[in-house]
Design an enzyme around this catalytic site. Structure first.
Site, mmCIF file in Angstrom:
data_model
loop_
_atom_site.group_PDB
_atom_site.id
_atom_site.type_symbol
_atom_site.label_atom_id
_atom_site.label_comp_id
_atom_site.label_asym_id
_atom_site.label_seq_id
_atom_site.Cartn_x
_atom_site.Cartn_y
_atom_site.Cartn_z
ATOM 1 N N HIS A 1 -5.021 5.044 2.419
ATOM 2 C CA HIS A 1 -3.571 4.388 1.804
ATOM 3 C C HIS A 1 -2.991 5.278 1.139
ATOM 4 O O HIS A 1 -3.667 5.809 -0.184
ATOM 5 C CB HIS A 1 -3.880 3.200 1.042
ATOM 6 C CG HIS A 1 -2.543 2.453 0.798
ATOM 7 N ND1 HIS A 1 -1.748 1.704 1.635
ATOM 8 C CD2 HIS A 1 -1.849 2.560 -0.555
ATOM 9 C CE1 HIS A 1 -0.710 1.376 0.974
ATOM 10 N NE2 HIS A 1 -0.662 1.811 -0.270
ATOM 11 N N CYS A 2 -2.016 6.235 1.303
ATOM 12 C CA CYS A 2 -1.510 7.200 0.556
ATOM 13 C C CYS A 2 -0.161 6.242 -0.321
ATOM 14 O O CYS A 2 0.695 5.869 0.013
ATOM 15 C CB CYS A 2 -0.731 7.893 1.369
ATOM 16 S SG CYS A 2 0.088 9.464 0.743
ATOM 17 N N LYS A 3 -0.310 6.593 -1.517
ATOM 18 C CA LYS A 3 0.635 6.210 -2.573
ATOM 19 C C LYS A 3 1.833 6.825 -2.500
ATOM 20 O O LYS A 3 3.056 6.619 -2.750
ATOM 21 C CB LYS A 3 0.145 5.990 -4.012
ATOM 22 C CG LYS A 3 -1.266 5.179 -4.224
ATOM 23 C CD LYS A 3 -1.625 5.015 -5.524
ATOM 24 C CE LYS A 3 -2.562 3.992 -5.743
ATOM 25 N NZ LYS A 3 -2.920 3.863 -7.376
ATOM 26 N N ASN B 1 3.394 5.398 0.285
ATOM 27 C CA ASN B 1 3.440 4.201 0.152
ATOM 28 C C ASN B 1 3.217 3.368 1.332
ATOM 29 O O ASN B 1 3.563 2.269 1.728
ATOM 30 C CB ASN B 1 4.806 3.579 -0.520
ATOM 31 C CG ASN B 1 4.718 2.115 -0.888
ATOM 32 O OD1 ASN B 1 3.791 1.752 -1.548
ATOM 33 N ND2 ASN B 1 5.722 1.447 -0.814
#
Length: 347
Positions: free
Chosen positions: A157-159, A162
């Protein structure tokens, strides 16, 4: 006066677990997120867009016009192509819904996701059936606790996006990182050339015809191609130094991340596989670690009968041979920088 029992304990005292369960009953069930544009948006998104906008302005509005006249066209074409390509793949990586096919076909994103009941099920996904999405997921799918849905070919999950990175948008994510690294490298080269020329031969930076009207050598023109703004040397140097420091910091992170994913590609592994394999090795004794065979993507001890990116319950004695993850209920595999780590989804 408080009523106490024979042990001196308040009869009205409520156990913390019971209190927590009562609170949870009144909390609204969460919705699944569609993509990177779904709320809540993340502050890292704002940072990435501000950085992209700032680099675009200083590169095309300030520094490329300082280059020799014959170099400007080549620099505008090359850097413009890299920046536009990055923008396109970055937007695609954010916009794509990486959910598993069965989730996208069946799921109604306006409906809340049911709460996971550990008294009924040991894991979120069992025998490829997700008890939260209520669909049969693909073999490599994991349920992301941040997006609250099953993601096909889950990587992390890439912040910064998002959004989850999975099979459907992995290569857009990869080329987004690669193009950003190339673009930042180009900015660094241009800035280094300008800084060197300023001390060696500053006249090479004043080849634009508009400089014929400038008498003072301490005056420089910004935004030459649109609206020339005369400024003094300290301002130009300050902008150049700040841009160079930002470019170096960005390039270090992007370069590290790019090299890490190139390594994963050569090993045919995902970020999730890498993290779980690393955690598994840390829990092994030295003698056992030497005997651990090289495993392929998706073939990890923890995933022998279950695909997950969700916290598992503690193992029962005699029923689990391998250590399991101790992720908190609101944790997921995220990228804050490289290398990846387990982090809280609400951070």
């Amino acid at each position: 006066m408080k009523e106490m029992n024979i042990c001196g304990i308040n009869k009205n005292w409520v156990l913390p677990e019971a209190q927590e369960n009562n609170v949870k009953k009144f909390l609204p069930r969460p919705l699944s997120r569609v993509n990177g544009w779904s709320p809540p948006l993340h502050s890292f998104q704002a940072i990435s867009w501000i950085t992209y906008l700032a680099m675009s302005i200083v590169t095309f509005g300030i520094f490329i016009p300082f280059l020799p006249y014959s170099w400007k066209y080549a620099a505008n074409i090359v850097m413009g192509g890299v920046f536009i390509f990055h923008l396109i793949v970055h937007l695609i990586a954010i916009t794509i819904d990486p959910a598993d096919t069965n989730v996208r076909l069946k799921k109604d994103y306006t409906q809340p996701v049911p709460a996971f009941d550990r008294s009924k099920h040991t894991h979120v996904i069992q025998n490829q059936y997700c008890h939260l999405c209520e669909v049969t997921a693909s073999k490599k799918a994991k349920h992301c606790s941040a997006c609250n849905k099953c993601v096909s070919g889950f990587d992390h999950h890439c912040k910064w996006l998002n959004n989850c990175v999975g099979r459907r948008n992995y290569w857009f994510f990869f080329w987004s990182v690669a193009s950003a690294a190339v673009g930042i490298l180009g900015v660094m080269i241009i800035l280094c050339y300008i800084c060197i020329q300023y001390f060696v031969n500053p006249d090479e930076l004043r080849t634009d015809p508009l400089y014929k009207e400038i008498i003072s050598e301490n005056t420089w023109l910004l935004f030459l191609s649109l609206w020339p703004v005369p400024v003094k040397t300290p301002i130009v140097l300050s902008i150049a130094v700040m841009a160079l420091l930002l470019a170096i910091a960005s390039f270090v992170m992007l370069g590290h991340l790019l090299i890490f994913h190139l390594y994963l590609i050569t090993k045919n592994m995902s970020t999730f596989d890498y993290l779980m394999k690393t955690r598994f090795k840390k829990n092994l004794h030295p003698a056992e670690e030497k005997e651990l065979p090289l495993q392929k993507k998706g073939d990890l001890p923890q995933e022998k009968s279950d695909n997950w990116a969700w916290p598992k319950s503690p193992p029962r004695v005699g029923s689990q041979k391998f250590p399991v993850s101790t992720l908190s209920p609101k944790s997921s595999v995220c990228f804050v920088a490289s290398p990846p780590k387990i982090c809280h989804s609400e951070d």
